[in-house]
Design a protein around this motif. Sequence first.
Motif, PDB file in Angstrom:
ATOM      1  N   TYR A  95      22.972  65.772 -11.255  1.00 38.05           N
ATOM      2  CA  TYR A  95      23.501  65.197 -10.017  1.00 38.05           C
ATOM      3  C   TYR A  95      24.980  64.870 -10.193  1.00 38.05           C
ATOM      4  O   TYR A  95      25.414  64.400 -11.242  1.00 38.05           O
ATOM      5  CB  TYR A  95      22.709  63.950  -9.611  1.00 38.05           C
ATOM      6  CG  TYR A  95      21.420  64.326  -8.915  1.00 38.05           C
ATOM      7  CD1 TYR A  95      21.299  64.253  -7.539  1.00 38.05           C
ATOM      8  CD2 TYR A  95      20.354  64.826  -9.650  1.00 38.05           C
ATOM      9  CE1 TYR A  95      20.138  64.650  -6.897  1.00 38.05           C
ATOM     10  CE2 TYR A  95      19.180  65.235  -9.019  1.00 38.05           C
ATOM     11  CZ  TYR A  95      19.083  65.139  -7.643  1.00 38.05           C
ATOM     12  OH  TYR A  95      17.944  65.554  -7.021  1.00 38.05           O
ATOM     13  N   GLY A  96      25.750  65.158  -9.123  1.00 42.49           N
ATOM     14  CA  GLY A  96      27.191  65.002  -9.184  1.00 42.49           C
ATOM     15  C   GLY A  96      27.861  66.303  -9.580  1.00 42.49           C
ATOM     16  O   GLY A  96      27.256  67.188 -10.189  1.00 42.49           O
ATOM     17  N   HIS A  97      29.117  66.440  -9.182  1.00 38.74           N
ATOM     18  CA  HIS A  97      29.883  67.647  -9.502  1.00 38.74           C
ATOM     19  C   HIS A  97      31.364  67.296  -9.451  1.00 38.74           C
ATOM     20  O   HIS A  97      31.785  66.449  -8.660  1.00 38.74           O
ATOM     21  CB  HIS A  97      29.565  68.773  -8.513  1.00 38.74           C
ATOM     22  CG  HIS A  97      30.094  70.105  -8.918  1.00 38.74           C
ATOM     23  ND1 HIS A  97      31.378  70.504  -8.638  1.00 38.74           N
ATOM     24  CD2 HIS A  97      29.519  71.134  -9.609  1.00 38.74           C
ATOM     25  CE1 HIS A  97      31.571  71.715  -9.129  1.00 38.74           C
ATOM     26  NE2 HIS A  97      30.476  72.120  -9.722  1.00 38.74           N
ATOM     27  N   ALA A  98      32.153  67.972 -10.308  1.00 34.85           N
ATOM     28  CA  ALA A  98      33.581  67.671 -10.393  1.00 34.85           C
ATOM     29  C   ALA A  98      34.319  67.952  -9.091  1.00 34.85           C
ATOM     30  O   ALA A  98      35.315  67.309  -8.785  1.00 34.85           O
ATOM     31  CB  ALA A  98      34.211  68.477 -11.529  1.00 34.85           C
ATOM     32  N   VAL A  99      33.830  68.911  -8.319  1.00 29.91           N
ATOM     33  CA  VAL A  99      34.527  69.317  -7.098  1.00 29.91           C
ATOM     34  C   VAL A  99      33.680  69.083  -5.854  1.00 29.91           C
ATOM     35  O   VAL A  99      34.149  68.521  -4.860  1.00 29.91           O
ATOM     36  CB  VAL A  99      34.936  70.810  -7.174  1.00 29.91           C
ATOM     37  CG1 VAL A  99      35.615  71.239  -5.876  1.00 29.91           C
ATOM     38  CG2 VAL A  99      35.850  71.053  -8.372  1.00 29.91           C
ATOM     39  N   LEU A 100      32.431  69.514  -5.881  1.00 26.00           N
ATOM     40  CA  LEU A 100      31.573  69.463  -4.696  1.00 26.00           C
ATOM     41  C   LEU A 100      31.337  68.046  -4.192  1.00 26.00           C
ATOM     42  O   LEU A 100      31.198  67.103  -4.984  1.00 26.00           O
ATOM     43  CB  LEU A 100      30.221  70.102  -4.999  1.00 26.00           C
ATOM     44  CG  LEU A 100      30.149  71.627  -4.952  1.00 26.00           C
ATOM     45  CD1 LEU A 100      28.810  72.097  -5.494  1.00 26.00           C
ATOM     46  CD2 LEU A 100      30.354  72.129  -3.531  1.00 26.00           C
ATOM     47  N   ARG A 101      31.265  67.905  -2.890  1.00 21.63           N
ATOM     48  CA  ARG A 101      30.919  66.640  -2.264  1.00 21.63           C
ATOM     49  C   ARG A 101      29.754  66.831  -1.295  1.00 21.63           C
ATOM     50  O   ARG A 101      29.654  66.170  -0.262  1.00 21.63           O
ATOM     51  CB  ARG A 101      32.142  66.063  -1.538  1.00 21.63           C
ATOM     52  CG  ARG A 101      33.266  65.669  -2.493  1.00 21.63           C
ATOM     53  CD  ARG A 101      32.843  64.546  -3.438  1.00 21.63           C
ATOM     54  NE  ARG A 101      33.847  64.213  -4.430  1.00 21.63           N
ATOM     55  CZ  ARG A 101      33.864  64.682  -5.682  1.00 21.63           C
ATOM     56  NH1 ARG A 101      32.930  65.535  -6.086  1.00 21.63           N
ATOM     57  NH2 ARG A 101      34.804  64.295  -6.517  1.00 21.63           N
ATOM     58  N   LYS A 102      28.853  67.741  -1.640  1.00 24.58           N
ATOM     59  CA  LYS A 102      27.649  68.004  -0.857  1.00 24.58           C
ATOM     60  C   LYS A 102      26.623  68.623  -1.794  1.00 24.58           C
ATOM     61  O   LYS A 102      26.921  68.900  -2.963  1.00 24.58           O
ATOM     62  CB  LYS A 102      27.943  68.958   0.302  1.00 24.58           C
ATOM     63  CG  LYS A 102      28.428  70.325  -0.143  1.00 24.58           C
ATOM     64  CD  LYS A 102      28.497  71.319   1.004  1.00 24.58           C
ATOM     65  CE  LYS A 102      27.113  71.807   1.384  1.00 24.58           C
ATOM     66  NZ  LYS A 102      27.135  72.855   2.418  1.00 24.58           N
ATOM     67  N   THR A 103      25.418  68.848  -1.308  1.00 25.56           N
ATOM     68  CA  THR A 103      24.413  69.536  -2.118  1.00 25.56           C
ATOM     69  C   THR A 103      24.911  70.927  -2.464  1.00 25.56           C
ATOM     70  O   THR A 103      25.349  71.676  -1.596  1.00 25.56           O
ATOM     71  CB  THR A 103      23.083  69.635  -1.358  1.00 25.56           C
ATOM     72  OG1 THR A 103      22.588  68.313  -1.115  1.00 25.56           O
ATOM     73  CG2 THR A 103      22.048  70.411  -2.172  1.00 25.56           C
ATOM     74  N   ASP A 104      24.847  71.260  -3.741  1.00 22.46           N
ATOM     75  CA  ASP A 104      25.308  72.567  -4.222  1.00 22.46           C
ATOM     76  C   ASP A 104      24.506  73.669  -3.536  1.00 22.46           C
ATOM     77  O   ASP A 104      23.271  73.678  -3.605  1.00 22.46           O
ATOM     78  CB  ASP A 104      25.100  72.620  -5.739  1.00 22.46           C
ATOM     79  CG  ASP A 104      25.786  73.807  -6.399  1.00 22.46           C
ATOM     80  OD1 ASP A 104      25.971  74.837  -5.735  1.00 22.46           O
ATOM     81  OD2 ASP A 104      26.088  73.699  -7.602  1.00 22.46           O
ATOM     82  N   TRP A 138      24.925  64.213  -4.860  1.00 23.17           N
ATOM     83  CA  TRP A 138      24.035  65.316  -4.524  1.00 23.17           C
ATOM     84  C   TRP A 138      23.774  66.218  -5.730  1.00 23.17           C
ATOM     85  O   TRP A 138      24.570  66.268  -6.675  1.00 23.17           O
ATOM     86  CB  TRP A 138      24.614  66.127  -3.373  1.00 23.17           C
ATOM     87  CG  TRP A 138      24.947  65.275  -2.188  1.00 23.17           C
ATOM     88  CD1 TRP A 138      26.177  64.895  -1.762  1.00 23.17           C
ATOM     89  CD2 TRP A 138      24.010  64.638  -1.327  1.00 23.17           C
ATOM     90  NE1 TRP A 138      26.080  64.085  -0.657  1.00 23.17           N
ATOM     91  CE2 TRP A 138      24.757  63.897  -0.373  1.00 23.17           C
ATOM     92  CE3 TRP A 138      22.614  64.613  -1.245  1.00 23.17           C
ATOM     93  CZ2 TRP A 138      24.151  63.154   0.638  1.00 23.17           C
ATOM     94  CZ3 TRP A 138      22.017  63.874  -0.243  1.00 23.17           C
ATOM     95  CH2 TRP A 138      22.779  63.162   0.686  1.00 23.17           C
ATOM     96  N   PRO A 139      22.677  66.960  -5.718  1.00 21.86           N
ATOM     97  CA  PRO A 139      22.319  67.797  -6.872  1.00 21.86           C
ATOM     98  C   PRO A 139      23.209  69.024  -6.996  1.00 21.86           C
ATOM     99  O   PRO A 139      23.692  69.560  -6.004  1.00 21.86           O
ATOM    100  CB  PRO A 139      20.871  68.206  -6.586  1.00 21.86           C
ATOM    101  CG  PRO A 139      20.758  68.165  -5.094  1.00 21.86           C
ATOM    102  CD  PRO A 139      21.630  67.016  -4.662  1.00 21.86           C
ATOM    103  N   ASN A 140      23.405  69.455  -8.241  1.00 24.40           N
ATOM    104  CA  ASN A 140      24.121  70.698  -8.499  1.00 24.40           C
ATOM    105  C   ASN A 140      23.137  71.769  -8.954  1.00 24.40           C
ATOM    106  O   ASN A 140      21.920  71.544  -9.001  1.00 24.40           O
ATOM    107  CB  ASN A 140      25.250  70.479  -9.515  1.00 24.40           C
ATOM    108  CG  ASN A 140      24.747  69.928 -10.834  1.00 24.40           C
ATOM    109  OD1 ASN A 140      23.835  70.483 -11.444  1.00 24.40           O
ATOM    110  ND2 ASN A 140      25.333  68.826 -11.294  1.00 24.40           N
TER     111      ASN A 140
END
Length: 464
Positions: free
Chosen positions: A344-353, A397-399
């Motif tokens: 969960y979480g991502h360096a760039v994304l701000r939504k569900t992968d 959100w999940p990656n």
Amino acid sequence: MSFTRALLNSSRPSALRAAGLRFSSTARPVTLKERLAELIPAEIENVKATRAEHGKKAFGPVLVDQLYGGMRGLPALIWDGSVLDAEEGIRFRGKTIPDIQKALPKAPGGQEPLPEGLFWLLVTGEIPTQEQVAELSKDWAARAAIPEFVEEILDRCPPTLHPMSQFSLAVTALNHNSAFAKAYQEGISKKEYWGPTFEDSMDLIAKLPNIAGRIYRNVYGGGKLPAIDATKDYSWNLANLLGFGENPAFVELLRLYITIHSDHEGGNVSAHTGKLVGSALSDPFLAYGAALNGLAGPLHGLANQEVLVWLRKMQSKIGEEPTDEAVKEYIWSTLKGGQVVPGYGHAVLRKTDPRYTAQREFALKHLPEDKMFKLVGQIYNLVPDILLEAGKAKNPWPNVDAHSGALLTHYGLTQMQYYTVLFGVSRAFGVAAQLIWDRALGAPLERPKSYSTSAIQKIFKDKS
């Protein structure tokens, strides 16, 4: 021979169109290399025009925190294959994952896109025809054999040596037969660098299933390695080498897996490493061997393994079909213990992968009653709100890694240490495509400027 007759004999639809002539639909399809040769001159002019118009313009500030923070978000690379948008997710040559799932050719009877088509898209920016993809499958099958000495290197590796270490060894050793290294020694013109780079990149991708299959069987057993079937696609052959060729659902999963893991713009460690090492004119085998060493790091390619470990620990403690309250309590215990919720979480994304979504849709179609999948879905419904409440993530959100391990486990590929090898097979597509274009466009040696802490302090002291 007349000009018109020469064109007709070439069986090149593009050449016939350029001359204003009609051509038969039975003509040989244009190969990937031929299409690339047609595209390169125009793209060279496009880059020149872009630099002429925008080359002296600033492209964003550089903050000291970015220098200390791993260059996070620092605009510093050109990567044409894909761009990652914080709100929209990954786009391959401008196309979203749903776009490519719909547009790319499929295997007969299949529903998932063929990775061959994705590679064509990454290289050309165009959707290939079914015939072009079929020819690419045959080409890779014809190139798939690995040298005997590379087989011996793998066979002599102790099974305790991590699969990624073995993978990197074998890919690096393929440099022995590099077309680019040979051409460079013979004094090839810079304008022609892309040709042998293309051949090496095609050989690299083609040989990865045999390398990956040999590692899998050496480490985990499974008997003699089967031969590559030239009538089958890339993913089927990889699945068969792993011992899963007779499971059509697993083959479909690999087609999806390789496609969505193939590229994720240029700033991630494996992609950036491949581009950086390639900028020294190291051939694609050396460049991708280095990229694999980056991918093997716990903060990069091992994430889906960490997710699966966490899920299994949860199941062992609260059962395979826990209540929402039990799952919430376990999530909170993870956070209060100073750990993160993996996947969960991502360096760039701000939504569900979108890559997570694609895998979830696959699971809903093929394994809706799988207990691990149900738990993954249950967590998806609970974790984001908990992370927001805890203030632990800008993106709750999940990656992609939150789902892939559960799918592979369902079909019997339970050896978690091996998962990154599959990631490595996939990521070669994006790195190789960019290496080809870097040589075609004459990309220079990468040499960013570095500063010491004392130099930073002096710069701002002098400004004050």
